[in-house]
Design a protein around this motif. Sequence first.
Motif, short mmCIF file in Angstrom:
data_model
loop_
_atom_site.label_atom_id
_atom_site.label_comp_id
_atom_site.label_asym_id
_atom_site.label_seq_id
_atom_site.Cartn_x
_atom_site.Cartn_y
_atom_site.Cartn_z
N ALA A 1 0.81 -1.21 0.00
CA ALA A 1 0.00 0.00 0.00
C ALA A 1 0.85 1.26 0.00
N VAL A 2 2.07 1.19 0.58
CA VAL A 2 2.91 2.39 0.64
C VAL A 2 4.01 2.41 -0.40
N LEU A 3 4.12 1.33 -1.19
CA LEU A 3 5.18 1.30 -2.21
C LEU A 3 5.10 2.46 -3.19
N PRO A 4 3.91 2.86 -3.67
CA PRO A 4 3.87 4.02 -4.56
C PRO A 4 4.45 5.28 -3.93
N THR A 5 4.19 5.48 -2.63
CA THR A 5 4.74 6.64 -1.94
C THR A 5 6.26 6.56 -1.86
N ILE A 6 6.77 5.39 -1.54
CA ILE A 6 8.22 5.21 -1.44
C ILE A 6 8.89 5.43 -2.79
N ARG A 7 8.30 4.87 -3.85
CA ARG A 7 8.87 5.05 -5.18
C ARG A 7 8.83 6.52 -5.61
N ALA A 8 7.71 7.19 -5.30
CA ALA A 8 7.58 8.60 -5.67
C ALA A 8 8.57 9.47 -4.89
N LEU A 9 8.78 9.14 -3.62
CA LEU A 9 9.73 9.90 -2.81
C LEU A 9 11.14 9.74 -3.34
N ARG A 10 11.51 8.53 -3.70
CA ARG A 10 12.86 8.31 -4.25
C ARG A 10 13.00 9.00 -5.61
N ALA A 11 11.96 8.92 -6.45
CA ALA A 11 12.02 9.58 -7.75
C ALA A 11 12.16 11.09 -7.59
N HIS A 12 11.44 11.65 -6.61
CA HIS A 12 11.51 13.09 -6.34
C HIS A 12 12.93 13.49 -5.92
N ALA A 13 13.51 12.72 -5.01
CA ALA A 13 14.86 13.02 -4.54
C ALA A 13 15.89 12.84 -5.67
N GLU A 14 15.73 11.83 -6.48
CA GLU A 14 16.66 11.57 -7.57
C GLU A 14 16.59 12.66 -8.63
N ALA A 15 15.40 13.17 -8.89
CA ALA A 15 15.25 14.25 -9.86
C ALA A 15 15.99 15.50 -9.39
N ILE A 16 15.87 15.81 -8.09
CA ILE A 16 16.58 16.96 -7.54
C ILE A 16 18.09 16.75 -7.61
N ARG A 17 18.52 15.55 -7.26
CA ARG A 17 19.97 15.25 -7.28
C ARG A 17 20.55 15.43 -8.68
N LEU A 18 19.89 14.88 -9.68
CA LEU A 18 20.40 14.94 -11.05
C LEU A 18 20.43 16.37 -11.57
N ALA A 19 19.38 17.14 -11.24
CA ALA A 19 19.34 18.54 -11.71
C ALA A 19 20.46 19.36 -11.09
N GLU A 20 20.65 19.22 -9.78
CA GLU A 20 21.70 19.98 -9.10
C GLU A 20 23.09 19.49 -9.52
N LEU A 21 23.23 18.19 -9.74
CA LEU A 21 24.51 17.65 -10.18
C LEU A 21 24.88 18.20 -11.55
N GLU A 22 23.90 18.26 -12.45
CA GLU A 22 24.16 18.76 -13.79
C GLU A 22 24.61 20.22 -13.76
N ARG A 23 23.95 21.04 -12.91
CA ARG A 23 24.33 22.46 -12.79
C ARG A 23 25.74 22.61 -12.22
N ALA A 24 26.03 21.81 -11.21
CA ALA A 24 27.35 21.93 -10.57
C ALA A 24 28.47 21.50 -11.52
N LEU A 25 28.27 20.40 -12.23
CA LEU A 25 29.31 19.91 -13.13
C LEU A 25 29.53 20.86 -14.30
N ALA A 26 28.50 21.61 -14.68
CA ALA A 26 28.65 22.56 -15.78
C ALA A 26 29.57 23.72 -15.40
N ARG A 27 29.65 24.00 -14.09
CA ARG A 27 30.49 25.12 -13.64
C ARG A 27 31.91 24.68 -13.28
N LEU A 28 32.11 23.38 -13.15
CA LEU A 28 33.40 22.85 -12.72
C LEU A 28 34.13 22.18 -13.88
N ASN A 29 35.40 22.27 -13.86
CA ASN A 29 36.21 21.62 -14.89
C ASN A 29 36.80 20.34 -14.28
N LEU A 30 36.00 19.27 -14.32
CA LEU A 30 36.41 18.02 -13.67
C LEU A 30 36.63 16.93 -14.69
#
Length: 415
Positions: free
Chosen positions: A334-363
């Motif tokens: 019953a709570v699996l959809p909530t857990i999956r949505a929470l992880r997807a929400h966190a992963e979307a934020i992580r990827l967006a912020e990671l992309e912005r940070a890597l664009a400014r850094l020469n790594l």
Amino acid sequence: MQLVVVGAHQRTAPISIRERIAFAEAELAQALHNLGQIAVEGFILSTCNRVELYALVAEADGGRSLRQFLAQQRFIDLDELMPHLYTYIDDDAVRHLFRVASGLDSMALGEAQILSQIKTAYTAAQQTELLGTTMHRLIQAALTTGKLVRTETQLAHAQLSVVSVGLSLARQHIELSNRSVVIIGAGRTGELALKHYLEHTSNITVLSRTFERAARLAEHHKVVAKPMSELLATLQASDVVISCTSSPELMLDLEQAQALQAQRQRPWVLLDLAVPRDIDRHIGALADVWLYDVDDMQAICERNRASKAAEVAGAETIVERELVKWQEWWSTQAVLPTIRALRAHAEAIRLAELERALARLNLSEQEQAAVSALTSAIINKLLHQPMRAIKDTAASPQLAHAAQQLFRLDFEAIA
């Protein structure tokens, strides 16, 4: 979602009702297809002693749609059927199936044939694509429960079955040694009957609408097989008849029996183990004829049930133990959809912020991978405790609901 079972069995409905609502093997595929119009998942369990519809439905209606479905499919007025039906919802539905699989709800307490019948119902539903994660898990849990009851209790020791009860009834009227026994039907019940009667006589003939099936069974057990075209001639020489086909038509009608008995002029035991019935019920009124159907065996089975009270109590304990396991799994779903949505929400934020940070850094690629791994680890550690708490309190939806509101979770994004 609501889990529902609607059905009738030997204690709620006489055979005159059960034979009208039974599903023949050839009818199951279409019936399951039709069931899919009102159920997300489901299966049909139809035996000589019960007809039950199991369904996972999107709208909770207390089984109303299933009761209407059964009446419509079997062309019987719902008002006539209602007094004979039972309905179980959610945990009660699961408990009921576990008891059925354990043989606790069978006429012959502890009988094992029900396990193969549940497997047959599973296969039929699987072939019509009406089984999903829930019903697959439910049936497997039921089969596991049935096996545990039979290994951890004495319930199945010296068990009765409709076949063994029928044998006892036959022996009350006829000494079986060297008597002629005819078995009509070469399915599981027919084979079980053959094994039982071989202990008393080798003079056994098997007939089936599919002669090849009867021939294989007869050859394996070193008895005689005959085609259905020779049925009446074979019956004339018989002393005991066990009929257990799935035919919607009678195997023996009153006129045929009268003609045969006029020639036989000796006692005749007829055991009708089929639903719908194979033998015209009026034949039992003929002189020197003893006709029994499955409902006639109820009294013997009830005496057996009363003598096994301790084993029944032990089996019920196992059922409740396995029900708890099911509840734990089901509440997590019953709570699996909530857990999956929470992880997807966190992963979307992580990827967006990671992309912005890597664009400014020469790594370098190696350094970018290291930063990506670091952000993933942070997300996993942050989410670990909330997700664990949501799962641990899954029986109550408060935390899952709170997470949905706090993070404004988008369920469509993970669909």
